[in-house]
Design an enzyme around this catalytic site. Structure first.
Site, mmCIF file in Angstrom:
data_model
loop_
_atom_site.group_PDB
_atom_site.id
_atom_site.type_symbol
_atom_site.label_atom_id
_atom_site.label_comp_id
_atom_site.label_asym_id
_atom_site.label_seq_id
_atom_site.Cartn_x
_atom_site.Cartn_y
_atom_site.Cartn_z
ATOM 1 N N ASP A 297 0.834 -1.204 0.000
ATOM 2 C CA ASP A 297 0.000 0.000 0.000
ATOM 3 C C ASP A 297 0.869 1.255 0.000
ATOM 4 O O ASP A 297 0.572 2.237 -0.703
ATOM 5 C CB ASP A 297 -0.914 -0.020 1.229
ATOM 6 C CG ASP A 297 -1.960 1.084 1.205
ATOM 7 O OD1 ASP A 297 -2.420 1.457 0.114
ATOM 8 O OD2 ASP A 297 -2.319 1.580 2.283
ATOM 9 N N LYS B 69 -9.526 8.801 -10.822
ATOM 10 C CA LYS B 69 -9.186 7.424 -10.477
ATOM 11 C C LYS B 69 -7.811 7.049 -11.031
ATOM 12 O O LYS B 69 -7.533 7.271 -12.214
ATOM 13 C CB LYS B 69 -10.234 6.456 -11.031
ATOM 14 C CG LYS B 69 -11.624 6.650 -10.457
ATOM 15 C CD LYS B 69 -12.601 5.658 -11.068
ATOM 16 C CE LYS B 69 -14.006 5.821 -10.506
ATOM 17 N NZ LYS B 69 -14.960 4.847 -11.112
#
Length: 258
Positions: free
Chosen positions: A173, A219
């Site tokens: 992440d 996005k």
């Protein structure tokens, strides 16, 4: 060998690109890292990148992405190789501090972020070297690619002798997120999907390799692989979606306005 590189890193301070010690041998075991032509960051993020560069040169906080005595020979060899590839500007070394807001240049900080708070970035929350997350990141702007050299310490154990899957998710992440920041500025994880293939032994060194696959409006779609440094073992692979945030508002303000 690593002692020479530690002295070199400390002597150079916190510049964005470190120069390798010519006496340190280069490691040739990682695949797919042949340098491309040097390139400037994408136009929308050039200001962000320039600001981060200036920040890393002037910042007084400790840079935790510099070598320390807990780094293994494999970690040092891989780090030295990436430093070598920084020489022509193809790759950039990314500084790492133990507070999230320390990574944000003063000129881009929002008012709430200018207040000093006793918080710590999760992967940098341990004072003792070598027991938790030992890592260093490098950015390739032209390829929209971020890699992380990761050495998990004994405090990250899950199954005996191996890194906890949550620690692997954290470093994925963090690496993918850094890559998304380069493309879109302030972002937030919307989705992270991970397939675990082989556990990561504690104290080993792996390469977390992430890249931007597509950008659609706000996005940012990315993918990532975690491999052994010889490239033979696939430990995990992931896909992610990050959402670009309004750079003029804090996350709390954006959430309250929904």
């Amino acid at each position: 060998m690593w002692r020479n590189c530690v002295r070199l890193a400390r002597g150079l301070g916190r510049s964005a690109v470190l120069r390798p010690d010519p006496k340190v041998s280069r490691c040739g075991v990682v695949r797919g890292l042949s340098p491309a032509a040097p390139c400037s960051p994408a136009a929308p993020c050039s200001l962000l990148w320039n600001s981060v560069t200036c920040l890393s040169q002037a910042k007084q906080s400790k840079d935790y992405a510099l070598p320390n005595s807990s780094w293994s020979q494999g970690m040092m060899d891989l780090y030295s190789r990436f430093l070598e590839m920084c020489k022509d500007g193809t790759w950039k070394r990314i500084p790492s501090y133990n507070n999230t807001v320390d990574h944000i240049p003063e000129s881009l900080k929002l008012e709430p972020e200018k207040e000093q708070k006793e918080t710590r970035l999760f992967p940098r929350n341990m004072d003792m070297e070598g027991v938790g997350f030992e890592y260093a990141m490098f950015l390739n702007p032209s390829e929209k690619r971020m890699v992380c050299l990761f050495q998990p310490g004994p405090y990250l154990e899950g199954h005996p002798g191996f890194a906890h899957g949550g620690s692997t998710a954290t470093i994925i992440d963090s690496t993918i997120g850094g890559c998304a920041v380069f493309v879109a500025g302030r972002v937030m994880t919307a989705n992270l999907s991970i397939n675990y293939r082989n556990p990561i032994p504690l104290g080993s060194v792996v390469l977390v390799d992430s890249k931007v696959d597509q950008v659609e409006g706000r996005k940012v779609f990315l993918s990532c692989q975690v491999r052994s440094i010889d490239g033979q073992t696939l430990h995990a692979e992931a896909t992610a979606l990050f959402i670009q945030l309004d750079s003029t508002k804090s996350l709390q303000q954006q959430m309250s306005s929904q």
